[in-house]
Design an enzyme around this catalytic site. Structure first.
Site, short mmCIF file in Angstrom:
data_model
loop_
_atom_site.label_atom_id
_atom_site.label_comp_id
_atom_site.label_asym_id
_atom_site.label_seq_id
_atom_site.Cartn_x
_atom_site.Cartn_y
_atom_site.Cartn_z
N CYS A 188 9.14 -0.42 -9.51
CA CYS A 188 10.17 -1.44 -9.33
C CYS A 188 9.91 -2.13 -8.00
CB CYS A 188 11.57 -0.84 -9.36
SG CYS A 188 11.89 0.39 -8.07
N CYS A 225 7.48 -3.36 -2.53
CA CYS A 225 7.03 -1.99 -2.84
C CYS A 225 5.77 -1.95 -3.69
CB CYS A 225 8.13 -1.23 -3.56
SG CYS A 225 9.65 -1.08 -2.60
N HIS A 274 7.73 7.38 0.27
CA HIS A 274 7.35 6.07 -0.25
C HIS A 274 6.96 5.15 0.91
CE1 HIS A 274 7.43 2.31 -2.30
NE2 HIS A 274 8.73 2.14 -2.42
#
Length: 403
Positions: free
Chosen positions: A389, A91, A359
């Site tokens: 994160c 991510c 996202h």
């Protein structure tokens, strides 16, 4: 050490990551090349004036494989002498691309870079690469692997966050994103996606659900309860690592977790010499970058230790930061960050986040740095910190200072 500056930051709108999403027919290659073309046009990047393109994308298979960064350069109108580097820090891939570019400039390895990332989640599904961290028992047994949703619920349980806490944050994310779009706060950075005929396919984030309230979220069932409690169940795996917890309280669902979307983002990063040669004015200085590994079962706590690390590297305290972007992978990630540092939610994700707008894994890190820069300029503030994160237990962070 040479200073690294942000000269431009753009992104595409985020399309729903489904077959009926507006960007579904657009490939990762085409979307990436469009961002590169926009950066070239906006900044007059003729010739080999950029050292490299560093591009993040998470699921590096199929049309997102084979060094997508180089393919995007070749598809775009950039000079073919500019190479490309595809990277993957899950991510944080888009942020890591930005941080790598900044640190290359700082170290004197070229005057300028384009950095960013892409993820077409409607076309290349998350997890379709079959990575070892989630499927190889030679690793998963040793690290007590659980899916991210279980980790998010584990955080909520361990640190005392309720379903109402998470839903309240989600409702506010939707409200802020709706308000930001209504007030045109993204206009400087969002580049519409167009088809081959020049017709606009999408010009605004389409995942936002403006009417979201506590009542509508309250009707949603916890998304990870079944996989956690079914025999043998991931809850038991997590509790092996955290035996002080009696049972996991499953609070996360589709409404208080990040949305699956398509999107891309890019930044132009260079030194002062580059700006002078190109007649460009820097918008911000990249003051510090950091990354860290964390315990892989709870997995999503990385924003806390990586923020401590990046602040130490910058010689700053948490109170020195004017605005924060903490990726809303799950509501509990943001709640933990705010609890640990005592930061008011008035300073965090002030234009909404990934719960509201989605996202796109490989792009989000670059998106939130750009969003933070726009807002620092809009408010006349100085310093911002962005953090995410990261799957398998990592964290990444960037501090920028507006000029």
């Amino acid at each position: 050490m040479t200073e690294a500056y942000i000269y431009d930051a753009i992104r595409t709108p985020r399309g729903k990551g489904r077959a009926d999403g507006s960007l579904h027919e657009v490939t990762s290659l085409t979307l990436s090349a469009g961002v590169l073309d926009a950066l070239k046009e906006r900044n007059g990047l003729d010739g080999h004036v950029v050292e490299d393109v560093i591009w993040g994308n998470v699921t590096q298979v199929g049309e997102q494989g084979a060094c997508l960064a180089r393919s995007a350069v070749l598809k775009s109108s950039l000079d073919q002498r500019i190479p490309g580097l595809a990277i993957n820090r899950f991510c944080a891939s888009g942020m890591e691309a930005v941080n790598l570019a900044a640190n290359q400039v700082r170290g004197g390895a070229g005057n300028a870079y384009i950095a960013g990332g892409v993820e077409m989640m409607s076309r290349v599904p998350m997890g379709s690469d079959g990575g070892a961290v989630a499927v190889d028992p030679a690793l998963t047994f040793d690290i007590d692997f659980v899916p991210q949703g279980i980790s998010a619920d584990l955080i909520a349980t361990k640190y005392g966050f309720s379903r109402d806490d998470a839903d309240t944050l989600a409702v506010e994310s939707q409200r802020r994103a709706t308000e930001a779009w209504a007030e045109g706060r993204f206009a400087k950075s969002v580049v519409p996606v167009k088809d081959v005929n020049g017709l606009t396919i999408l010009d605004r984030d389409e995942y936002i659900r403006s009417g979201t309230d506590m009542q509508s979220l309250g009707r949603l069932e916890p998304a990870f309860k079944m996989m956690g409690e079914a025999m043998p169940g991931f809850d038991k795996v997590a509790l092996l690592r955290y035996p002080e917890i009696e049972r996991i309280n499953h609070i996360h669902h589709a409404g208080n977790s990040s949305g699956i979307v398509d999107g891309a983002a890019g930044m132009l990063i260079g030194n002062a010499e580059f700006g002078k040669a190109m007649g460009l004015k820097p918008r911000a200085r990249i003051r510090a970058t950091a990354k860290i590994g964390t315990e892989p079962t709870i997995m999503l706590t990385g924003p806390v230790p990586v923020t401590e690390r990046v602040l130490a590297q910058a010689g700053m305290q948490i109170g020195d930061i004017d605005l924060f972007e903490v990726n809303e992978a799950f509501a509990s990630v943001v709640l933990l960050f705010e609890q640990h540092f005592g930061v008011s939610h008035d300073k965090v994700n002030v234009n909404g986040g990934s719960i509201a707008m989605g996202h796109p894994l490989g792009a989000t890190g670059a998106i939130i740095v750009g969003t933070m820069l726009d807002e620092l300029e809009r408010r006349g503030l100085s310093t911002g910190l962005a953090t995410l994160c990261v799957a398998s237990g990592m964290g990444a962070a960037t501090i920028i200072e507006r000029l």
